[in-house]
Design a protein around this motif. Structure first.
Motif, PDB file in Angstrom:
ATOM      1  N   ARG A 185       0.833  -1.207   0.000  1.00  0.00           N
ATOM      2  CA  ARG A 185       0.000   0.000   0.000  1.00  0.00           C
ATOM      3  C   ARG A 185       0.872   1.264   0.000  1.00  0.00           C
ATOM      4  NH1 ARG A 185      -5.209   0.441   1.791  1.00  0.00           N
ATOM      5  NH2 ARG A 185      -5.022  -1.517   2.975  1.00  0.00           N
ATOM      6  N   GLN A 186       1.914   1.255   0.825  1.00  0.00           N
ATOM      7  CA  GLN A 186       2.799   2.420   0.927  1.00  0.00           C
ATOM      8  C   GLN A 186       3.562   2.647  -0.376  1.00  0.00           C
ATOM      9  OE1 GLN A 186       3.043   4.656   3.382  1.00  0.00           O
ATOM     10  NE2 GLN A 186       1.373   3.591   4.439  1.00  0.00           N
ATOM     11  N   LEU A 187       3.958   1.571  -1.030  1.00  0.00           N
ATOM     12  CA  LEU A 187       4.658   1.702  -2.314  1.00  0.00           C
ATOM     13  C   LEU A 187       3.754   2.361  -3.350  1.00  0.00           C
ATOM     14  CD1 LEU A 187       6.995   1.072  -4.312  1.00  0.00           C
ATOM     15  CD2 LEU A 187       5.859  -1.117  -4.739  1.00  0.00           C
ATOM     16  N   ILE A 188       2.508   1.898  -3.436  1.00  0.00           N
ATOM     17  CA  ILE A 188       1.576   2.469  -4.410  1.00  0.00           C
ATOM     18  C   ILE A 188       1.330   3.947  -4.099  1.00  0.00           C
ATOM     19  CG2 ILE A 188      -0.809   2.375  -5.254  1.00  0.00           C
ATOM     20  CD1 ILE A 188      -0.659  -0.688  -4.771  1.00  0.00           C
ATOM     21  N   TYR A 189       1.217   4.254  -2.827  1.00  0.00           N
ATOM     22  CA  TYR A 189       1.029   5.664  -2.437  1.00  0.00           C
ATOM     23  C   TYR A 189       2.235   6.501  -2.846  1.00  0.00           C
ATOM     24  CZ  TYR A 189       0.577   9.866   0.371  1.00  0.00           C
ATOM     25  OH  TYR A 189       0.508  11.181   0.769  1.00  0.00           O
ATOM     26  N   GLN A 220      14.239   1.997   3.090  1.00  0.00           N
ATOM     27  CA  GLN A 220      15.204   2.779   3.868  1.00  0.00           C
ATOM     28  C   GLN A 220      14.489   3.693   4.859  1.00  0.00           C
ATOM     29  OE1 GLN A 220      17.763   5.232   1.498  1.00  0.00           O
ATOM     30  NE2 GLN A 220      19.134   5.708   3.176  1.00  0.00           N
ATOM     31  N   GLN A 221      13.464   4.393   4.373  1.00  0.00           N
ATOM     32  CA  GLN A 221      12.746   5.337   5.233  1.00  0.00           C
ATOM     33  C   GLN A 221      11.991   4.615   6.353  1.00  0.00           C
ATOM     34  OE1 GLN A 221      10.331   7.386   2.366  1.00  0.00           O
ATOM     35  NE2 GLN A 221      12.110   8.322   1.339  1.00  0.00           N
ATOM     36  N   SER A 222      11.521   3.406   6.062  1.00  0.00           N
ATOM     37  CA  SER A 222      10.765   2.642   7.056  1.00  0.00           C
ATOM     38  C   SER A 222      11.677   1.794   7.932  1.00  0.00           C
ATOM     39  CB  SER A 222       9.742   1.743   6.361  1.00  0.00           C
ATOM     40  OG  SER A 222       8.870   2.495   5.544  1.00  0.00           O
ATOM     41  N   GLU A 223      12.985   1.901   7.680  1.00  0.00           N
ATOM     42  CA  GLU A 223      13.988   1.169   8.447  1.00  0.00           C
ATOM     43  C   GLU A 223      13.704  -0.341   8.456  1.00  0.00           C
ATOM     44  OE1 GLU A 223      14.093   3.013  12.293  1.00  0.00           O
ATOM     45  OE2 GLU A 223      15.169   4.774  11.546  1.00  0.00           O
ATOM     46  N   LYS A 224      13.400  -0.846   7.276  1.00  0.00           N
ATOM     47  CA  LYS A 224      13.165  -2.275   7.136  1.00  0.00           C
ATOM     48  C   LYS A 224      14.494  -3.020   7.263  1.00  0.00           C
ATOM     49  CE  LYS A 224       8.713  -2.158   6.255  1.00  0.00           C
ATOM     50  NZ  LYS A 224       7.743  -2.754   7.197  1.00  0.00           N
ATOM     51  N   PRO A 225      14.477  -4.249   7.745  1.00  0.00           N
ATOM     52  CA  PRO A 225      15.712  -5.031   7.817  1.00  0.00           C
ATOM     53  C   PRO A 225      16.268  -5.305   6.403  1.00  0.00           C
ATOM     54  CG  PRO A 225      13.803  -6.382   8.370  1.00  0.00           C
ATOM     55  CD  PRO A 225      13.319  -4.964   8.318  1.00  0.00           C
ATOM     56  N   ALA A 226      17.543  -5.622   6.323  1.00  0.00           N
ATOM     57  CA  ALA A 226      18.230  -5.743   5.034  1.00  0.00           C
ATOM     58  C   ALA A 226      17.574  -6.776   4.129  1.00  0.00           C
ATOM     59  CB  ALA A 226      19.702  -6.094   5.263  1.00  0.00           C
ATOM     60  N   TYR A 227      17.042  -7.853   4.722  1.00  0.00           N
ATOM     61  CA  TYR A 227      16.493  -8.927   3.891  1.00  0.00           C
ATOM     62  C   TYR A 227      15.210  -8.502   3.181  1.00  0.00           C
ATOM     63  CZ  TYR A 227      12.510  -9.838   6.963  1.00  0.00           C
ATOM     64  OH  TYR A 227      11.333  -9.712   7.661  1.00  0.00           O
ATOM     65  N   GLY A 273       8.890  -8.044  -1.362  1.00  0.00           N
ATOM     66  CA  GLY A 273      10.129  -7.730  -2.067  1.00  0.00           C
ATOM     67  C   GLY A 273      10.293  -8.572  -3.318  1.00  0.00           C
ATOM     68  N   LYS A 274       9.978  -9.858  -3.205  1.00  0.00           N
ATOM     69  CA  LYS A 274      10.048 -10.730  -4.375  1.00  0.00           C
ATOM     70  C   LYS A 274       9.044 -10.289  -5.437  1.00  0.00           C
ATOM     71  CE  LYS A 274      11.565 -14.845  -1.820  1.00  0.00           C
ATOM     72  NZ  LYS A 274      11.154 -16.191  -1.339  1.00  0.00           N
ATOM     73  N   LEU A 275       7.826  -9.955  -4.983  1.00  0.00           N
ATOM     74  CA  LEU A 275       6.794  -9.512  -5.916  1.00  0.00           C
ATOM     75  C   LEU A 275       7.246  -8.269  -6.675  1.00  0.00           C
ATOM     76  CD1 LEU A 275       3.849  -9.787  -6.962  1.00  0.00           C
ATOM     77  CD2 LEU A 275       3.180  -8.274  -5.080  1.00  0.00           C
ATOM     78  N   ASP A 307      13.668   3.184  -1.560  1.00  0.00           N
ATOM     79  CA  ASP A 307      13.519   4.380  -0.726  1.00  0.00           C
ATOM     80  C   ASP A 307      12.556   4.107   0.426  1.00  0.00           C
ATOM     81  OD1 ASP A 307      15.228   5.687  -2.442  1.00  0.00           O
ATOM     82  OD2 ASP A 307      13.633   6.711  -3.550  1.00  0.00           O
ATOM     83  N   TYR A 308      11.460   3.394   0.124  1.00  0.00           N
ATOM     84  CA  TYR A 308      10.490   3.058   1.169  1.00  0.00           C
ATOM     85  C   TYR A 308      11.143   2.193   2.250  1.00  0.00           C
ATOM     86  CZ  TYR A 308       7.034   0.205   3.553  1.00  0.00           C
ATOM     87  OH  TYR A 308       6.327  -0.465   4.517  1.00  0.00           O
TER      88      TYR A 308
END
Length: 808
Positions: free
Chosen positions: A18-22, A46-53, A61-63, A43-44
């Motif tokens: 949802r955030q990506l589409i936004y 990084q900004q959301s501080e997601k783990p590296a995987y 991520g695969k999608l 960018d999303y």
């Protein structure tokens, strides 16, 4: 893909989607390609501080990494997902993110038309799927482009399944072979497949009593009594080997045996190579910038083909009958030829016995146009009449029909279709470069680009010729189906829209065995390693060295403050796609590169007033601006001149003498002839990751493939290599030797020609045994030609009738 989509919807990762589409929607754009999608997702993360995987390995991520296009609508978001090479899927996600469903391709084409406000409810749909549905197809994407191997296996399996039926077909295929009314291989003493098998055994017994070196003519009459005509070999040993292959093929069919036998069948004597729009000349002018590589390719292919056919004819024992190969390069005659020989109707190809350039003029219509060179984008109105005129001239020159017609580029391939259809001859296509994937959104906005590029005619011509061709030669795998990250050139014709003209719902079968990878070679008499000192001309070496590093000339810009720095060499036309401006800027932005190296650019032009179009003039000016902006004077030499081939070969070697490197920085390169030339000369070569260079260099630990949009990353890769060379001087020599051997072993004209002739013979046999669907397919192509292509071409002709000459 259903499972992956469901895993996203059943987890917290749905929020990330949802955030990506936004994030995409805030850009104000509605159409996004893979690079933009991945960057926004990165960018999303990084900004959301997601783990590296999360970027690569999470379900979302695969999608996203499988997604190649996204289109935003108010009610839906459309995804073009490519989970496997050559297998795109269209998915629709509702605005509330409650439904994610697989859609038919037609739905995406309608959405694309709405995107540019050109939707219409009823539009012609082009679907080629029915013509391939019943044909045997490759099932593993990794084997795409290996059609010859597939057909060999398939034909052998058929021989085993119904041996009597296929033995009769094999007999009929051999029985019909003749040249100029002379029967070859078999005569009427062998009336059937069963009799052929019996007579082969008798012939082998007969040959076992002859001396292996006994010439064929000594036992020709006895052999004819057994039912065998000339063509099996020139000596008793050669004839015996050929018949043993046939016996083994009949008894225990295996792909390797079939291939070895077919290679010996004398079925090709006359070949037409079609290359229309360029300056096909040999002295001084080898095509214009846009066609230089194609013209060199065709000339070298003609020489190699004639040489190989000479060998085959001699080994088959047919030279005793006076049979000779005949190769014709078919092109257009240009009356206003600007000092070249392009106004000569017939010209012998240098270093051949019977290869010729046959030039046929365009019908005049408006002589101020047709008497001049015509751009590849303007040539379409003249091709049908050219084909009719060329047919007459070819029959006169050959004194019969050719055995093989090879088209080059979109226009040559269309003429190959018209000629092969009329003359009932095997057709081969070589695209060299397809324009559709080179010009972003060119199909979607074709109406806006029509006056300049006439893409409606070209893309229709491509569809017709690629589907009509019996087989297609490509230089690389990615040319067909790209990579997991990029769409292939031919793949781009699989599904697309031309709003208000037609929808292509299935434009080409990428799994068809018609696709075959047969890369070209390089002229090793001109391009050879710098280390072969004994083969180099000292006076030429001195002359070219002076040209590259010292000589003053109106067509040379720049003086090197320190000529002993390691040179970075680049050879390319000055066009935006070749991206020499990007290379100059990369060099300008890196102080470290300037400290280590000089940059030497070789283009055909140096001044804006020499440009033939606004784009070229703009690129020339950009290089000047970059030189001034980054104060590169003293670190750069720019030669704006066309060097003869022998001088160019020496130029590569001189760069090698100085332990330099070669950089090919194109935004996209279908293959890259200069890459072959540089590598075989012994230059460590860095080349764009977008296109065929990936396969030429084979990546070698990812050290030599460049992203031309990443200037800092490019400079780092080059500097890392130079640091290794400074630390370990042998590293440069090892890389040089590896690259030179890579080209010699994989990219040579002998391999190319052997494979090309084998393909021609196998597909000729294939058409003989399975002709029905080809006829239906070709009728469909004729319909597209007459109802779509011709009206588009006639519109271009209307414009030309009101024009003054387009020669420059």
């Amino acid at each position: 893909m259903h499972e992956l989509v469901q895993s996203v919807f059943d987890s917290d990762e749905k929020t990330a989607l949802r955030q990506l589409i936004y994030a995409l929607s805030t850009s104000g754009k509605r159409y996004f390609l893979r690079n933009e999608i991945l960057q926004t997702f990165a960018d999303y993360c990084q900004q959301s501080e997601k783990p590296a995987y999360f970027y690569h390995s999470s379900s979302v991520g695969k999608l996203i990494n499988y997604t190649h296009e996204i289109i935003l609508e108010e009610e839906n978001t459309w995804f073009v997902i490519r989970p496997r090479i050559a297998s795109p899927e269209v998915w629709r996600l509702t605005a509330d993110l409650n439904r994610f469903e697989l859609m038919k391709p037609q739905a995406l084409l309608d959405v694309s038309d709405r995107l540019v406000n050109r939707y219409q409810p009823h539009i012609l749909e082009i679907d080629l799927h029915p013509f391939y549905k019943s044909s045997p197809n490759i099932d593993d994407p990794r084997n795409i482009g290996q059609g010859l191997a597939f057909l060999n296996r398939y034909l052998c399996s058929q021989l085993l399944t119904d041996p009597q039926y296929w033995l009769d077909l094999l007999y009929l295929a051999l029985d019909r072979l003749e040249h100029n009314g002379i029967r070859l291989l078999l005569n009427n003493r062998i009336p059937s497949g069963i009799q052929l098998a019996k007579q082969v055994k008798l012939a082998l017994h007969f040959l076992s009593e002859r001396h292996p070196n006994e010439p064929y003519e000594k036992f020709r009459s006895e052999f004819q009594e057994l039912g065998f005509e000339p063509g099996w070999g020139n000596t008793a040993a050669r004839v015996r080997e050929t018949l043993e292959l046939l016996e083994r093929l009949i008894d225990t069919p295996q792909p390797a045996i079939l291939e070895a036998f077919v290679a010996r069948v004398p079925a090709v004597f006359r070949v037409v190579l079609i290359s229309i729009h360029g300056w096909v000349a040999q002295e001084d002018v080898l095509g214009r910038d846009e066609t230089l590589g194609q013209v060199i390719y065709v000339l070298e292919q003609a020489r190699s083909l004639e040489n190989k056919l000479h060998q085959e004819i001699k080994l088959a024992g047919l030279d005793l009958l006076g049979i000779k190969p005949h190769v014709i390069i078919l092109t257009r005659l240009i009356p206003n030829c600007e000092g070249t020989f392009c106004n000569l109707r017939l010209e012998k190809v240098h270093d051949t016995e019977n290869a010729w350039i046959l030039r046929v003029p365009f019908s005049e219509f408006n002589p101020e146009v047709t008497n001049n060179w015509i751009s590849k984008f303007e040539i379409w109105p003249y091709l049908e009449q050219f084909a009719l005129d060329a047919e007459r001239d070819l029959l006169t020159q050959f004194k019969g029909r050719p055995n093989l017609i090879i088209g080059n580029y979109s226009d040559g391939n269309l003429v190959a279709f018209l000629l092969s259809r009329r003359m009932k001859v095997t057709q081969c296509n070589i695209a060299h470069s397809l324009e559709k994937p080179k010009y972003l959104f060119s199909n979607l906005y074709w109406q806006d680009l029509e006056d300049q590029y006439h893409f409606s005619a070209q893309f229709t011509a491509d569809l017709i010729s690629m589907n009509a061709a019996d087989f297609i030669i490509t230089s690389s795998y990615q040319e067909i189906v790209g990579t997991p990250e990029t769409i292939g050139q031919y793949e781009s014709y699989k599904l697309f829209t031309m709003p208000h003209l037609y929808h292509v719902v299935d434009g080409i079968d990428l799994f068809s065995p018609k696709f075959n990878m047969v890369p070209p070679g390089v002229n090793e008499n001109i391009f050879f390693p710098y280390s072969q000192k004994e083969d180099r001309d000292p006076s030429l070496c001195q002359q070219v060295n002076e040209l590259l590093f010292n000589r003053e000339d109106p067509q040379i810009l720049g003086h090197l403050d320190n000529p002993n720095k390691r040179p970075i060499f680049a050879v390319a036309p000055i066009t935006s796609i070749k991206n020499l401006t990007g290379l100059a800027e990369c060099f300008g932005k890196s102080q470290a590169l300037q400290e280590h190296c000089n940059l030497i650019l070789l283009t055909s032009k140096l001044h804006s007033d020499e440009a033939t179009n606004p784009e070229e003039a703009g690129e020339i000016q950009k290089v000047y601006d970059i030189i001034d902006q980054y104060r590169l004077h003293g670190n750069i030499r720019w030669l704006g001149m066309r060097l003869p081939s022998r001088d160019l070969g020496e130029a590569y070697r001189i760069i090698g003498d100085r332990k330099g490197i070669y950089v090919h920085f194109a935004l996209f390169e279908a293959f890259g002839r200069s890459i072959l030339e540089a590598m075989i000369s012994g230059l460590p070569t860095f080349a764009t990751q977008f296109g065929g260079a990936l396969e030429i260099i084979e990546n070698r630990e990812n050290g030599f493939n460049l992203n031309p949009t990443d200037l800092a990353g490019t400079a780092k890769k080059i500097l890392d290599f130079l640091d290794q060379c400074d630390t370990h001087p042998e590293h440069w020599e090892e890389t040089s030797e590896w690259m030179s051997q890579r080209i010699r072993n994989r990219y040579n004209w002998q391999l190319h020609t052997n494979q090309l002739l084998l393909l021609a013979k196998i597909f000729s046999f294939w058409n003989f045994v399975m002709p029905e669907n080809n006829e239906a397919r070709d009728r469909y192509m004729e319909t597209l030609f007459h109802l779509i292509y011709k009206p588009r071409a006639e519109k271009i002709l209307e414009q030309h009738m009101n024009m003054k000459g387009t020669g420059n």
